[in-house]
Write a protein that holds these residues in place. Structure first.
Motif, short mmCIF file in Angstrom:
data_model
loop_
_atom_site.label_atom_id
_atom_site.label_comp_id
_atom_site.label_asym_id
_atom_site.label_seq_id
_atom_site.Cartn_x
_atom_site.Cartn_y
_atom_site.Cartn_z
N TYR A 105 0.84 -1.19 0.00
CA TYR A 105 0.00 0.00 0.00
C TYR A 105 0.88 1.25 0.00
O TYR A 105 1.75 1.40 0.83
CB TYR A 105 -0.88 -0.03 1.25
N GLN A 106 0.64 2.18 -0.93
CA GLN A 106 1.56 3.30 -1.15
C GLN A 106 1.01 4.67 -0.80
O GLN A 106 1.77 5.62 -0.70
CB GLN A 106 2.00 3.31 -2.62
N HIS A 107 -0.29 4.80 -0.62
CA HIS A 107 -0.85 6.14 -0.48
C HIS A 107 -0.21 7.00 0.61
O HIS A 107 -0.02 8.20 0.41
CB HIS A 107 -2.37 6.08 -0.28
N GLU A 149 -10.56 4.61 -8.47
CA GLU A 149 -9.78 3.38 -8.60
C GLU A 149 -10.01 2.46 -7.40
O GLU A 149 -10.11 1.23 -7.56
CB GLU A 149 -8.29 3.73 -8.71
N GLY A 150 -10.10 3.05 -6.20
CA GLY A 150 -10.31 2.24 -5.02
C GLY A 150 -11.66 1.55 -5.02
O GLY A 150 -11.77 0.38 -4.63
N ARG A 181 -11.51 -1.44 -7.27
CA ARG A 181 -10.89 -2.59 -6.62
C ARG A 181 -11.88 -3.26 -5.67
O ARG A 181 -11.97 -4.49 -5.61
CB ARG A 181 -9.63 -2.17 -5.86
N GLN A 195 -10.56 -6.91 -5.36
CA GLN A 195 -9.11 -6.82 -5.60
C GLN A 195 -8.48 -5.79 -4.66
O GLN A 195 -7.54 -5.08 -5.05
CB GLN A 195 -8.85 -6.44 -7.05
N THR A 196 -8.95 -5.70 -3.44
CA THR A 196 -8.46 -4.68 -2.53
C THR A 196 -6.98 -4.86 -2.24
O THR A 196 -6.45 -5.97 -2.21
CB THR A 196 -9.26 -4.71 -1.21
N SER A 197 -6.31 -3.72 -2.01
CA SER A 197 -4.86 -3.70 -1.82
C SER A 197 -4.47 -4.28 -0.47
O SER A 197 -5.17 -4.10 0.53
CB SER A 197 -4.34 -2.27 -1.92
N LYS A 198 -3.33 -4.91 -0.44
CA LYS A 198 -2.77 -5.38 0.82
C LYS A 198 -2.24 -4.18 1.60
O LYS A 198 -1.57 -3.31 1.05
CB LYS A 198 -1.63 -6.37 0.57
N LYS A 199 -2.54 -4.14 2.89
CA LYS A 199 -2.12 -3.00 3.72
C LYS A 199 -1.38 -3.51 4.94
O LYS A 199 -1.83 -4.42 5.61
CB LYS A 199 -3.35 -2.19 4.12
N ASP A 240 -11.44 1.30 -0.65
CA ASP A 240 -10.17 0.59 -0.42
C ASP A 240 -9.09 1.52 0.10
O ASP A 240 -7.98 1.57 -0.43
CB ASP A 240 -9.72 -0.11 -1.70
#
Length: 212
Positions: A2-4, A23-24, A27, A32-36, A70
């Motif tokens: 996760y980059q935000h 975009e979120g 997902r 397809q939610t981002s790994k955090k 997301d």
């Protein structure tokens, strides 16, 4: 990863903030939610918050904005009130997020099958709930395309009042807040309305409400 939190939010534009949300939600709806890494996020945000967006949304348990878009710790300044009403305290919270925390975008988010909207359609008045409904009554009055069955039994009427209520609350924010109006005029923030569909997970942005 996760980059935000690593983005330079001071240089982020309102349009970029909106794009991140779009975009979120894509997902989210496609599973397809981002790994955090939440432990890292706790460390990054423990001394200061710098949300890139702020929301005025409904308190409904099915509509938590961080999940719908997301996002994670430190990303969203969330103001949640039944019916996503723009009360004075809610507007003050949005002012704080925009002017002092650096949020670049305000989103007023309604959702389908909203209990507060249905209550307003039925002219509900009991207890302090009635105080919430008073903020929604203008949207009921302004929805004039549905002529029959103007109550919560009519799904089309409820949906149209829901969208109109988003517009009403945006208008109230602009009418009541010199801080937000000035920041919009100076292009420091953006504002947009949207409706979340609880049956699909999709957020539909109301393009006619967009102010960038």
């Amino acid at each position: 990863m996760y980059q935000h939190p690593l983005l330079n939010r001071d240089k982020m534009s309102p349009q970029e903030a909106l794009d991140i949300l779009i975009e979120g939600n894509h997902r989210f709806t496609h599973n397809q939610t981002s790994k955090k890494d939440y432990q890292s996020l706790i460390e990054i945000t423990k001394d200061k918050q710098h949300p890139f967006t702020s929301f005025l949304s409904c308190s409904d348990s099915r509509a938590p904005v961080e999940l719908l878009f997301d996002q994670a710790l430190g990303d969203v300044f969330s103001v949640r009130l039944a019916g996503n009403i723009a009360s004075d305290k809610g507007i003050g919270s949005l002012e704080f997020a925009s002017k002092y925390l650096g949020s670049k975008l305000i989103v007023v988010l309604g959702h389908t099958s909203c209990g507060a909207i249905k209550a307003a359609c039925d002219n509900f008045r009991e207890g302090h709930i009635g105080e919430i409904i008073n903020h929604i009554r203008p949207a009921v009055r302004q929805e004039k395309t549905v002529l029959e069955s103007r109550d919560s039994s009519n799904e089309d009427f409820v949906a149209k009042v829901c969208a109109q209520n988003v517009r009403v609350q945006i208008k109230q924010i602009l009418h009541s807040s010199d801080i937000i109006e000035d920041m919009l005029n100076e292009k420091k923030i953006g504002l947009i309305g949207a409706v979340y569909d609880i049956s699909t997970g999709q957020v539909n942005f109301l393009e006619e409400t967009l102010k960038l």
